[in-house]
Design an enzyme around this catalytic site. Structure first.
Site, PDB file in Angstrom:
ATOM      1  N   GLY A 251       0.818  -1.213   0.000  1.00 46.86           N
ATOM      2  CA  GLY A 251       0.000   0.000   0.000  1.00 46.86           C
ATOM      3  C   GLY A 251       0.848   1.258   0.000  1.00 46.86           C
ATOM      4  O   GLY A 251       0.533   2.235  -0.688  1.00 46.86           O
ATOM      5  N   ASP A 252       1.935   1.241   0.767  1.00 44.96           N
ATOM      6  CA  ASP A 252       2.856   2.387   0.788  1.00 44.96           C
ATOM      7  C   ASP A 252       3.464   2.600  -0.589  1.00 44.96           C
ATOM      8  O   ASP A 252       3.640   3.738  -1.048  1.00 44.96           O
ATOM      9  CB  ASP A 252       3.973   2.157   1.812  1.00 44.96           C
ATOM     10  CG  ASP A 252       3.444   1.781   3.178  1.00 44.96           C
ATOM     11  OD1 ASP A 252       2.385   2.298   3.561  1.00 44.96           O
ATOM     12  OD2 ASP A 252       4.089   0.962   3.858  1.00 44.96           O
TER      13      ASP A 252
END
Length: 301
Positions: A251-252
């Site tokens: 996600g990052d």
């Protein structure tokens, strides 16, 4: 400039065993690694792979904090951490033995004076800057810290990106963040129902836009991602083919790719493509995605 904030960075001590963990016994590792991280730091790491400079902000303490700071510098990342007088930057132990067992450190207490020092650093940001806030807020800090930071920046044109869950995310919408990135399950929790299908996900994303979000990027793991941009347009993309070996940091990485793609082209469809390539490349790798891996997946999208 892009600034990332990691309130509680960590050194992940990853231990690999060749058999199941035996509780109460001496277990010998077949391999081990130390990974320097935290959500904002992960974003900075992938931005560097994409040729985008950033400054990692946050708090470090003790010898472990000094080690983390030196390690990030060795990777070519710029940092401007606030050094705490008490405590130590946390170490998270991750034991991979068929099943994975984790023991996450608590991290240092962050006093009000340290938070004020961070606020003073952010006072220098202007409309040419991007601020990325990612993850949870340590229990030693006020739980309205995200709101406090964005309220302080209001009116200066700083593009804020927030990757958080539930109330942490909902409560900042009034400050019109440039981008929020819930996954489909988190989005469902916010609107109070299980979301099935693109139509329901789009409607829920639009509901967050009515509360103030400019762009809503919804990640859906193997089903790809959906973006409702600030013009009201809906962009949908699938996930490239590959074997998921590591979901940590995916996600990052998507956030990093989206921000880099938008800054490079000014187009939301390009931002979505690069974000998806970055998130998938990390999911298909043992660590954060490398540029060659990102480029290969980008060509396939």
């Amino acid at each position: 400039m892009i600034y990332t904030v990691t309130f509680n960075p960590a050194i992940d001590y990853v231990v690999r065993l060749d058999k199941a963990l035996e509780v109460g016994e001496v277990n010998r590792a077949k391999g081990e690694d130390c990974v320097l991280g935290g959500k904002g730091i992960n974003v900075s790491g992938v931005l560097a792979q994409l040729g985008c400079e950033s400054v990692a902000l946050g708090f470090v303490a003790g010898e472990t904090g000094a080690w983390l700071e030196r390690g990030l510098a060795a990777q070519g990342l710029r940092t401007d951490f606030i050094h705490l007088e008490q405590g130590m930057t946390r170490i998270n132990v991750k034991i991979k033995a068929g099943q994975e067992t984790e023991l996450n450190g608590a991290g240092p207490a962050i006093p009000a004076s340290a938070l004020h020092a961070l606020e003073e650093k952010l006072d220098a940001l202007t409309e040419s800057d991007v601020l990325i806030l990612a993850g949870s807020i340590p229990s030693s800090m006020p739980q309205d810290t995200y709101e406090r930071l964005l309220a302080r920046l209001q009116g200066r044109g700083v593009r804020a990106v927030v990757d958080a869950t539930r109330d942490l995310l909902v409560n900042v919408l009034q400050y019109h963040p440039f981008l929020i990135k819930p996954n489909n399950h988190e989005l469902g929790e916010i609107v109070g129902r299980v979301l099935t299908g693109d139509e329901e996900i789009t409607a829920a994303a639009r509901a967050l836009q009515t509360q103030g979000a400019r762009n809503v990027l919804v990640s859906m793991a193997g089903d790809g991602a959906l973006l409702v941009d600030e013009t009201g347009a809906v962009h949908r993309i699938g996930c490239p083919k590959g074997k998921v070996v590591n979901s940590v940091g995916a996600g990052d990485s998507m956030v990093a790719g989206f921000v880099a793609g938008y800054l490079q082209t000014g187009r939301y469809d390009d931002a979505l493509r690069l974000g998806t390539a970055c998130g998938s490349a990390t999911a298909f790798s043992l660590g954060l995605a490398k540029k060659s891996e990102i480029d290969a997946l980008l060509a396939a999208l």
